[in-house]
Design an enzyme around this catalytic site. Structure first.
Site, PDB file in Angstrom:
ATOM      1  CG  PHE A   1      -3.780  15.313   1.436  1.00  0.00           C
ATOM      2  CD1 PHE A   1      -4.592  14.259   1.823  1.00  0.00           C
ATOM      3  CD2 PHE A   1      -3.493  15.472   0.087  1.00  0.00           C
ATOM      4  CE1 PHE A   1      -5.122  13.373   0.886  1.00  0.00           C
ATOM      5  CE2 PHE A   1      -4.025  14.601  -0.858  1.00  0.00           C
ATOM      6  CZ  PHE A   1      -4.844  13.562  -0.456  1.00  0.00           C
ATOM      7  CB  VAL A   2       2.000  13.442   1.655  1.00  0.00           C
ATOM      8  CG1 VAL A   2       2.444  14.059   2.961  1.00  0.00           C
ATOM      9  CG2 VAL A   2       1.496  12.021   1.880  1.00  0.00           C
TER      10      VAL A   2
ATOM     11  CE  LYS B   1      -1.679  11.273   5.815  1.00  0.00           C
ATOM     12  NZ  LYS B   1      -2.836  12.035   5.315  1.00  0.00           N
TER      13      LYS B   1
ATOM     14  CD  GLU C   1      -3.008   1.041   0.276  1.00  0.00           C
ATOM     15  OE1 GLU C   1      -2.356   1.720  -0.535  1.00  0.00           O
ATOM     16  OE2 GLU C   1      -4.211   1.248   0.486  1.00  0.00           O
ATOM     17  CG  ASP C   2      -1.057   4.804  -1.408  1.00  0.00           C
ATOM     18  OD1 ASP C   2      -1.741   4.102  -0.635  1.00  0.00           O
ATOM     19  OD2 ASP C   2      -1.566   5.689  -2.122  1.00  0.00           O
TER      20      ASP C   2
ATOM     21  CG  ASP D   1      -5.494   8.839   6.348  1.00  0.00           C
ATOM     22  OD1 ASP D   1      -4.916   9.419   7.265  1.00  0.00           O
ATOM     23  OD2 ASP D   1      -6.433   9.349   5.708  1.00  0.00           O
TER      24      ASP D   1
HETATM   25  P1  IMP Z   1      -7.709   5.040   4.748  1.00  0.00           P
HETATM   26  O1  IMP Z   1      -8.805   4.118   4.344  1.00  0.00           O
HETATM   27  O2  IMP Z   1      -8.235   6.274   5.404  1.00  0.00           O
HETATM   28  O3  IMP Z   1      -6.605   4.388   5.536  1.00  0.00           O
HETATM   29  O4  IMP Z   1      -7.106   5.637   3.405  1.00  0.00           O
HETATM   30  C1  IMP Z   1      -6.226   4.953   2.649  1.00  0.00           C
HETATM   31  C2  IMP Z   1      -6.158   5.581   1.281  1.00  0.00           C
HETATM   32  O5  IMP Z   1      -6.413   6.980   1.346  1.00  0.00           O
HETATM   33  C3  IMP Z   1      -4.764   5.460   0.719  1.00  0.00           C
HETATM   34  O6  IMP Z   1      -4.606   4.272   0.005  1.00  0.00           O
HETATM   35  C4  IMP Z   1      -4.669   6.687  -0.147  1.00  0.00           C
HETATM   36  O7  IMP Z   1      -5.172   6.369  -1.426  1.00  0.00           O
HETATM   37  C5  IMP Z   1      -5.562   7.705   0.498  1.00  0.00           C
HETATM   38  N1  IMP Z   1      -4.807   8.685   1.313  1.00  0.00           N
HETATM   39  C6  IMP Z   1      -4.774   8.810   2.657  1.00  0.00           C
HETATM   40  N2  IMP Z   1      -3.987   9.810   3.056  1.00  0.00           N
HETATM   41  C7  IMP Z   1      -3.486  10.353   1.914  1.00  0.00           C
HETATM   42  C8  IMP Z   1      -2.560  11.436   1.661  1.00  0.00           C
HETATM   43  O8  IMP Z   1      -2.008  12.121   2.546  1.00  0.00           O
HETATM   44  N3  IMP Z   1      -2.306  11.674   0.346  1.00  0.00           N
HETATM   45  C9  IMP Z   1      -2.854  10.963  -0.679  1.00  0.00           C
HETATM   46  N4  IMP Z   1      -3.702   9.941  -0.479  1.00  0.00           N
HETATM   47  C10 IMP Z   1      -4.011   9.641   0.810  1.00  0.00           C
HETATM   48 MG    MG Z   2      -5.579   7.070  -3.322  1.00  0.00          MG
END
Ligand code: IMP
Ligand code: MG
Length: 180
Positions: free
Chosen positions: A152-153, A131, A99-100, A103
């Site tokens: 936000f990156v 994060k 995963e990238d 969050d």
């Molecule tokens: P989560 O479900 O909130 O953990 O979000 C995960 C997804 O949100 C990641 O795979 C990203 O695609 C996107 N995401 C979360 N934070 C960022 C950020 O700072 N920049 C860009 N994409 C983000």
């Molecule tokens: Mg994304």
């Protein structure tokens, strides 16, 4: 021309390359003697996956999955949708989800549960960025590149409204770009 929207560079191309190399070495050591399936969660992880897989010295196959939990905003909706499923069967295989960014954890907790139901031999998560302050759902991380603050990156695969994925480094997006 993309630089004008970046407030601060968090990780340079060189820092990213060095960290990706270290993670790949750990993976190579941990899975010695095994074959793995690398699963890239599209689209954000495509750059990380491309670099990581080339530094892993193990027999491996690659598969892709696409989920959406974001619209055009900068925070997770909590609603996860599979928009593209894996092409291959993962039962009895060692799975490494790539995963990238982790969050809220909404996307990955949903995805990992789904994949566990398919009876892989093992399943681990490798995320480039984490994060932790933003976590809503707990997720177990085995390999993490960098822990970052709540900002936000973009870049190195990460987007804002599908843009900036092609920046070669990771930077904090200027809040005025997304009206923050
Ligand atoms: P989560 O479900 O909130 O953990 O979000 C995960 C997804 O949100 C990641 O795979 C990203 O695609 C996107 N995401 C979360 N934070 C960022 C950020 O700072 N920049 C860009 N994409 C983000
Ligand atoms: Mg994304």
């Amino acid at each position: 021309m993309l630089e004008k929207d970046i407030q601060e560079v968090l990780f340079s191309q060189q820092q990213l390359a060095e960290r990706v190399d270290q993670i790949a070495q750990e993976i190579t050591r941990d899975y010695a003697g095994k074959e793995i399936v690398l699963i890239s969660v599209l689209r954000g992880s495509f750059v990380f996956m491309a670099d990581l897989c080339r530094r892993i010295d193990l027999p491996c196959t690659i598969d892709f999955m696409s989920v959406s939990s974001y619209g055009k905003g900068t925070s997770s909706s909590g609603q996860v949708q599979i928009t593209k499923d894996l092409s291959g069967d993962i039962s009895g295989k060692h799975i490494l989800v790539v995963e990238d960014i982790l969050d809220s954890g909404n996307t990955l907790s949903y995805l990992l549960k789904l994949l566990e139901q398919r009876a892989p031999a093992s399943i681990r998560l490798c995320t480039l960025l984490d994060k932790p302050e933003r976590r809503v759902k707990p997720v177990e991380v085995h390999y993490s590149g960098f822990t970052i603050p709540d900002a936000f990156v973009v870049g190195y695969g990460l987007d804002y409204a599908e843009h900036y994925r092609n920046l070669p480094y990771i930077g904090i997006l200027k809040p005025e770009v997304y009206g923050g």
